[in-house]
Design a protein around this motif. Structure first.
Motif, PDB file in Angstrom:
ATOM      1  N   PRO A  86       0.813  -1.215   0.000  1.00 46.91           N
ATOM      2  CA  PRO A  86       0.000   0.000   0.000  1.00 46.91           C
ATOM      3  C   PRO A  86       0.850   1.271   0.000  1.00 46.91           C
ATOM      4  O   PRO A  86       2.018   1.257   0.377  1.00 46.91           O
ATOM      5  CB  PRO A  86      -0.794  -0.129   1.303  1.00 46.91           C
ATOM      6  CG  PRO A  86       0.091  -0.945   2.200  1.00 46.91           C
ATOM      7  CD  PRO A  86       0.809  -1.907   1.294  1.00 46.91           C
ATOM      8  N   LYS A  87       0.213   2.373  -0.388  1.00 51.57           N
ATOM      9  CA  LYS A  87       0.909   3.658  -0.474  1.00 51.57           C
ATOM     10  C   LYS A  87       0.347   4.704   0.486  1.00 51.57           C
ATOM     11  O   LYS A  87       0.961   5.760   0.657  1.00 51.57           O
ATOM     12  CB  LYS A  87       0.812   4.205  -1.910  1.00 51.57           C
ATOM     13  CG  LYS A  87       1.353   3.269  -2.980  1.00 51.57           C
ATOM     14  CD  LYS A  87       2.829   2.950  -2.763  1.00 51.57           C
ATOM     15  CE  LYS A  87       3.364   2.059  -3.884  1.00 51.57           C
ATOM     16  NZ  LYS A  87       4.780   1.638  -3.636  1.00 51.57           N
ATOM     17  N   THR A  88      -0.795   4.443   1.091  1.00 52.16           N
ATOM     18  CA  THR A  88      -1.395   5.410   2.009  1.00 52.16           C
ATOM     19  C   THR A  88      -1.193   4.968   3.455  1.00 52.16           C
ATOM     20  O   THR A  88      -0.900   3.793   3.734  1.00 52.16           O
ATOM     21  CB  THR A  88      -2.912   5.551   1.760  1.00 52.16           C
ATOM     22  OG1 THR A  88      -3.585   4.361   2.203  1.00 52.16           O
ATOM     23  CG2 THR A  88      -3.208   5.798   0.289  1.00 52.16           C
ATOM     24  N   VAL A  89      -1.379   5.888   4.365  1.00 56.90           N
ATOM     25  CA  VAL A  89      -1.278   5.561   5.794  1.00 56.90           C
ATOM     26  C   VAL A  89      -2.300   4.494   6.169  1.00 56.90           C
ATOM     27  O   VAL A  89      -1.981   3.532   6.874  1.00 56.90           O
ATOM     28  CB  VAL A  89      -1.492   6.830   6.646  1.00 56.90           C
ATOM     29  CG1 VAL A  89      -1.643   6.468   8.119  1.00 56.90           C
ATOM     30  CG2 VAL A  89      -0.330   7.806   6.457  1.00 56.90           C
ATOM     31  N   PHE A  90      -3.519   4.646   5.662  1.00 50.69           N
ATOM     32  CA  PHE A  90      -4.566   3.688   6.028  1.00 50.69           C
ATOM     33  C   PHE A  90      -4.334   2.326   5.405  1.00 50.69           C
ATOM     34  O   PHE A  90      -4.666   1.289   5.996  1.00 50.69           O
ATOM     35  CB  PHE A  90      -5.940   4.256   5.659  1.00 50.69           C
ATOM     36  CG  PHE A  90      -6.221   5.543   6.363  1.00 50.69           C
ATOM     37  CD1 PHE A  90      -6.401   5.570   7.730  1.00 50.69           C
ATOM     38  CD2 PHE A  90      -6.243   6.734   5.664  1.00 50.69           C
ATOM     39  CE1 PHE A  90      -6.620   6.756   8.395  1.00 50.69           C
ATOM     40  CE2 PHE A  90      -6.467   7.929   6.311  1.00 50.69           C
ATOM     41  CZ  PHE A  90      -6.645   7.949   7.691  1.00 50.69           C
ATOM     42  N   GLY A  91      -3.746   2.303   4.214  1.00 52.29           N
ATOM     43  CA  GLY A  91      -3.385   1.021   3.623  1.00 52.29           C
ATOM     44  C   GLY A  91      -2.324   0.312   4.432  1.00 52.29           C
ATOM     45  O   GLY A  91      -2.397  -0.904   4.654  1.00 52.29           O
ATOM     46  N   LEU A  92      -1.332   1.046   4.897  1.00 53.83           N
ATOM     47  CA  LEU A  92      -0.281   0.456   5.736  1.00 53.83           C
ATOM     48  C   LEU A  92      -0.849  -0.043   7.059  1.00 53.83           C
ATOM     49  O   LEU A  92      -0.507  -1.136   7.523  1.00 53.83           O
ATOM     50  CB  LEU A  92       0.817   1.481   5.983  1.00 53.83           C
ATOM     51  CG  LEU A  92       1.702   1.800   4.771  1.00 53.83           C
ATOM     52  CD1 LEU A  92       2.507   3.075   5.016  1.00 53.83           C
ATOM     53  CD2 LEU A  92       2.643   0.628   4.472  1.00 53.83           C
ATOM     54  N   ILE A  93      -1.708   0.757   7.669  1.00 53.95           N
ATOM     55  CA  ILE A  93      -2.325   0.336   8.930  1.00 53.95           C
ATOM     56  C   ILE A  93      -3.118  -0.947   8.732  1.00 53.95           C
ATOM     57  O   ILE A  93      -3.014  -1.899   9.531  1.00 53.95           O
ATOM     58  CB  ILE A  93      -3.213   1.456   9.490  1.00 53.95           C
ATOM     59  CG1 ILE A  93      -2.343   2.600  10.043  1.00 53.95           C
ATOM     60  CG2 ILE A  93      -4.152   0.934  10.571  1.00 53.95           C
ATOM     61  CD1 ILE A  93      -3.123   3.817  10.467  1.00 53.95           C
TER      62      ILE A  93
END
Length: 492
Positions: free
Chosen positions: A162-169
């Motif tokens: 993932p590339k977004t903060v929420f994707g990483l979370i």
């Protein structure tokens, strides 16, 4: 002669610079924080530093994380000084400088796997964030998560990278679920009403695009406590670096200057544990909403109210704006007549006293907070800090004269020039669009209000449209100074 900030140089620091009373090498990571900016380093990192100085909770150190090019810039600057930060707290009669060491690592933004692996580490029990109001992929007018945003759609299609903060979370939570590790708590520290709920919607909304069962697991198992955070923290420039070197003899790549005041109110919902932050002044409550609403509407709304008239009048610093009687009186009348009367009560916090505190904080000449900083990101801040109060007053049939003037001042600012013709340079993801619509609005004010993703139903309310139109035309015809004068005289 100056001392370059580093772990080895701590023993050489001047006597008027406080240093950590704990050994950074003995700290252990318990928190991953996304968005290692000035506010975080003046707020959450300072609270933890104070806790560590007290000799406890050394297993709750911070690991930095991010996804933007600016995050990599910050990582390199802090890496060069062993993750240390110099914090300068000051007002007219108070100046204290101390070095914090509560962060022990900073993950490379480009290394997605390393970030997910650290998030999956059982020792990480809290993931926090300060990613600004615009970082949550929500529709500005409704406050609802937007699952169609291209970045969210891309992460849903490739959640393993993932590339977004929420994707990483979410990727970190999925790995913990697969490995039988309890989920970490996700703690937003951004100025958004119901920030815990908003964060939950973002993570579960992304999960729903991948698997409805995953979304249900997130909602059933992951804690998203709400919070209210507060500390005025300007951006760092060469001015602050030079002041630190000259006045304290410390060379810091990215010091933080801030006011002495700080506040943190947290919903006490941390299933896997938390640091004992109550020992250092954090207030834990069952319901953050009243505190949060008070702060967002009085303080953040107040910042939005003074930002645009000050910019249009070519005022540079916030304290200079407060020295201008027209702006100070405009803020006072707006707050007392329109903002404060529609707020629900907050236990133990009289609004008049809170507003008086806000005025003193805005007037602090030592902070060096800039009007330009307050003007940025208006397309996200107006719908969160100003328009909800406008909506409440419209529903109650109450006057919105001052609030409509705030919106008209923002529109006039977005047109691109101050009253003297100087450019209004500002940062906003929608800057080009705002300028186009603001220039149209000079002849047709409804053009600006037609941005329904920002104004929502407020933009079509007849009372607001009429009042906004009248105010905007007055601003163009008579200028900011005369418009504020008319408002204060009750003639607008």
């Amino acid at each position: 002669m100056t001392v370059k900030l580093s772990q080895a140089a701590l023993k050489q620091m001047p006597q008027n610079v406080g240093v950590p009373r704990y050994d950074q090498a003995n700290l252990k990571a318990g928190i991953v924080h996304f968005g290692i900016g000035n506010f975080h380093r003046a707020h959450q990192a300072v609270y933890l530093d104070e806790l560590f100085n007290g000799g406890s909770d050394h297993e709750w150190a911070i690991v930095g994380a991010g996804v933007l090019p600016s995050d990599e810039t910050m990582r390199q600057k802090l890496s060069d000084q062993d993750w240390l930060t110099t914090v300068v707290e000051q007002d007219s009669g108070h100046r204290i400088t101390h070095i914090t060491a509560s962060m022990i690592d900073y993950l490379e933004p480009a290394d997605t796997e390393a970030t997910i692996s650290r998030l999956a580490d059982p020792t990480i029990r809290i993931v926090s964030m300060t990613i600004t109001e615009g970082g949550y992929f929500i529709d500005p007018a409704s406050g609802v998560f937007n699952p169609k945003h291209p970045a969210i759609v891309a992460d849903a299609a490739n959640i393993k990278s993932p590339k977004t903060v929420f994707g990483l979370i979410l990727a970190g939570l999925m790995r913990r679920r697969d490995e039988g590790t309890e989920p970490f708590t996700v703690m937003s520290c951004d100025n958004i009403p119901g920030n815990g709920h908003v964060t939950s919607d973002a993570v579960s909304g992304l999960a729903a695009l991948i698997d409805p069962g995953l979304a249900k697991w997130v909602k059933d198992n992951v804690a998203f406590p709400n919070s209210m955070v507060d500390r005025i923290t300007p951006a760092t420039t060469d001015r602050e670096r030079q002041m630190l070197a000259t006045d304290f003899g410390v060379e810091d790549n990215w010091p933080v200057f801030c006011e002495p005041f700080k506040q943190w109110v947290l919903e006490d919902h941390f299933p896997t544990g938390r640091p004992a932050l109550e020992k250092v002044g954090v207030t834990f409550v069952k319901d953050v909403a009243p505190y949060e609403l008070m702060k967002i509407r009085i303080l953040n709304g107040g910042h939005a109210a003074i930002a645009y008239p000050a910019a249009l009048m070519d005022i540079h610093f916030v304290h200079e704006a407060m020295e201008e009687p027209l702006i100070r009186d405009f803020l006072t009348k707006l707050e007392r007549d329109e903002i404060i009367p529609v707020l629900p009560p907050v236990p133990g916090m009289p609004f008049d006293e809170y507003f008086d505190l806000i005025v003193r904080r805005f007037s602090n000449p030592k902070i060096g907070d800039t009007i330009q900083r307050l003007c940025q990101d208006g397309s996200n801040r107006q719908p969160k800090f100003i328009l909800p109060t406008t909506a409440d007053r419209l529903k109650a049939g109450k006057s919105i004269t001052g609030l409509a003037l705030v919106s008209a001042l923002w529109c006039r600012f977005c047109a691109g020039t101050t009253d003297t013709g100087k450019p209004t340079n500002y940062l906003d993801a929608s800057a080009e669009r705002l300028k186009v619509e603001a220039l149209k609005a000079k002849d047709d004010p409804k053009a600006f209000l037609a941005m329904s993703d920002i104004f929502g139903e407020v933009g079509t309310a007849p009372t607001f449209v009429e009042t906004f139109t009248r105010h905007l035309r007055t601003l163009w015809d008579k200028g900011t100074r005369e418009t504020l004068t008319l408002y204060l005289q009750g003639k607008l």
